[in-house]
Design a protein around this motif. Structure first.
Motif, PDB file in Angstrom:
ATOM      1  N   ARG A  57      32.715  41.187  36.605  1.00 14.36           N
ATOM      2  CA  ARG A  57      33.368  40.246  37.174  1.00 14.36           C
ATOM      3  C   ARG A  57      33.950  40.773  38.229  1.00 14.36           C
ATOM      4  O   ARG A  57      34.420  41.719  38.746  1.00 14.36           O
ATOM      5  CB  ARG A  57      34.648  39.828  36.500  1.00 14.36           C
ATOM      6  N   TYR A  58      33.413  39.842  39.567  1.00 15.00           N
ATOM      7  CA  TYR A  58      33.788  40.399  40.756  1.00 15.00           C
ATOM      8  C   TYR A  58      34.640  39.650  41.371  1.00 15.00           C
ATOM      9  O   TYR A  58      35.073  38.516  41.027  1.00 15.00           O
ATOM     10  CB  TYR A  58      32.633  41.004  41.576  1.00 15.00           C
ATOM     11  N   ASN A  59      36.295  39.554  41.167  1.00 16.13           N
ATOM     12  CA  ASN A  59      36.908  38.822  42.823  1.00 16.13           C
ATOM     13  C   ASN A  59      36.959  38.893  43.482  1.00 16.13           C
ATOM     14  O   ASN A  59      36.357  39.505  45.324  1.00 16.13           O
ATOM     15  CB  ASN A  59      37.980  40.120  42.561  1.00 16.13           C
ATOM     16  N   GLN A  61      35.418  35.702  46.768  1.00 16.62           N
ATOM     17  CA  GLN A  61      35.905  34.352  47.020  1.00 16.62           C
ATOM     18  C   GLN A  61      35.112  33.603  47.975  1.00 16.62           C
ATOM     19  O   GLN A  61      34.815  34.500  49.271  1.00 16.62           O
ATOM     20  CB  GLN A  61      37.209  33.488  48.073  1.00 16.62           C
ATOM     21  N   THR A  85      35.007  30.010  45.157  1.00 14.93           N
ATOM     22  CA  THR A  85      34.781  30.545  44.033  1.00 14.93           C
ATOM     23  C   THR A  85      36.816  31.362  43.957  1.00 14.93           C
ATOM     24  O   THR A  85      36.412  32.250  44.864  1.00 14.93           O
ATOM     25  CB  THR A  85      33.643  31.968  43.594  1.00 14.93           C
ATOM     26  N   MET A  86      36.762  32.156  42.677  1.00 15.39           N
ATOM     27  CA  MET A  86      37.876  32.713  42.454  1.00 15.39           C
ATOM     28  C   MET A  86      37.593  34.233  42.054  1.00 15.39           C
ATOM     29  O   MET A  86      37.570  35.601  42.517  1.00 15.39           O
ATOM     30  CB  MET A  86      39.142  32.720  41.630  1.00 15.39           C
ATOM     31  N   ASN A  87      35.998  34.315  41.241  1.00 15.96           N
ATOM     32  CA  ASN A  87      35.435  35.738  40.717  1.00 15.96           C
ATOM     33  C   ASN A  87      34.531  34.857  41.011  1.00 15.96           C
ATOM     34  O   ASN A  87      33.853  33.944  39.836  1.00 15.96           O
ATOM     35  CB  ASN A  87      36.683  35.650  40.030  1.00 15.96           C
ATOM     36  N   SER A  89      30.186  36.274  38.446  1.00 16.16           N
ATOM     37  CA  SER A  89      29.797  37.048  37.508  1.00 16.16           C
ATOM     38  C   SER A  89      28.482  36.841  37.232  1.00 16.16           C
ATOM     39  O   SER A  89      28.416  35.561  37.640  1.00 16.16           O
ATOM     40  CB  SER A  89      30.847  37.735  35.743  1.00 16.16           C
ATOM     41  N   GLN A  94      34.710  31.606  37.792  1.00 12.87           N
ATOM     42  CA  GLN A  94      35.918  30.154  38.570  1.00 12.87           C
ATOM     43  C   GLN A  94      35.895  30.010  40.086  1.00 12.87           C
ATOM     44  O   GLN A  94      34.955  30.601  41.123  1.00 12.87           O
ATOM     45  CB  GLN A  94      37.062  30.883  38.111  1.00 12.87           C
ATOM     46  N   SER A 145      36.355  26.523  34.961  1.00 13.30           N
ATOM     47  CA  SER A 145      35.738  28.179  34.841  1.00 13.30           C
ATOM     48  C   SER A 145      34.306  27.769  33.917  1.00 13.30           C
ATOM     49  O   SER A 145      34.630  26.880  33.445  1.00 13.30           O
ATOM     50  CB  SER A 145      36.897  28.815  33.446  1.00 13.30           C
ATOM     51  N   CYS A 163      27.728  39.421  45.733  1.00 15.40           N
ATOM     52  CA  CYS A 163      28.692  40.536  45.013  1.00 15.40           C
ATOM     53  C   CYS A 163      28.761  41.804  45.747  1.00 15.40           C
ATOM     54  O   CYS A 163      30.406  41.981  46.241  1.00 15.40           O
ATOM     55  CB  CYS A 163      28.640  40.603  43.083  1.00 15.40           C
TER      56      CYS A 163
END
Length: 177
Positions: A57-59, A61, A85-87, A89, A94, A145, A163
């Motif tokens: 999972r990549y943080n 935005q 996006t917030m994160n 994958s 999200q 989500s 990402c």
């Protein structure tokens, strides 16, 4: 001596006979609203153990557009929303953005509503079909989500590259004085 069952839809007489035979009791079937049946089933279900993530999972935005739709991609409403996006994958993401006009979170989750999420990247658009898994937020802004349902191999590869490229760009930025 009698088992009472709440069902959202009428059960066929053959289904009732099969159930009576399986539990060796007479059944009484009652019709109930689907959301109430679902809520009660969710209360008694054994909570599943949380498994480790399959994908990194990549943080991250980034701007996205999304449109709520059915599992088969048919639009549930005409509106296309803009969010962030917030994160991200390969397995999901999200997204923070405005809620749809087609229902409340519980209703959308119960209906298994999906969204087509569109990400513009270097002049190409990635289009990923996702299922809504959870919602937090207010009447004006939701944190949603999503679980990835369908994307081509090429789209998954391009999303992962995006990402990684974004993370590398963040890492190379000099710190602010």
């Amino acid at each position: 001596s009698v088992i009472c069952i709440a069902a959202a839809n009428p059960l066929s007489s053959s289904t009732v006979r099969d159930l009576e035979q399986a539990c060796s009791h007479k059944l009484e079937i009652f019709l109930a609203r689907e959301d109430l049946v679902t809520r009660e089933l969710n209360k008694i279900r054994v909570r599943q153990q949380v498994l480790p993530r399959k994908s990194i999972r990549y943080n991250l935005q980034m701007a996205v557009k999304y449109q709520f739709c059915s599992r088969f991609g048919a639009a549930s409403e005409d509106a296309v929303y803009t969010g962030t996006t917030m994160n991200v994958s390969e397995g999901g993401m999200q997204v923070k953005g405005p809620p749809p006009r087609i229902g409340e979170p519980e209703d959308l989750l119960r209906r298994g509503i999906c969204a087509k999420i569109m990400i513009s990247e270097d002049g190409h658009e990635l289009s990923i079909l996702c299922r809504l898994k959870g919602v937090q937020g207010s009447a004006s802004q939701w944190l949603m989500s999503f679980e990835t349902l369908e994307s081509s191999t090429d789209e998954r590869r391009r999303l992962k590259e995006l990402c990684i490229k974004s993370l590398l760009a963040k890492a190379q930025k000099p710190p602010l004085p």
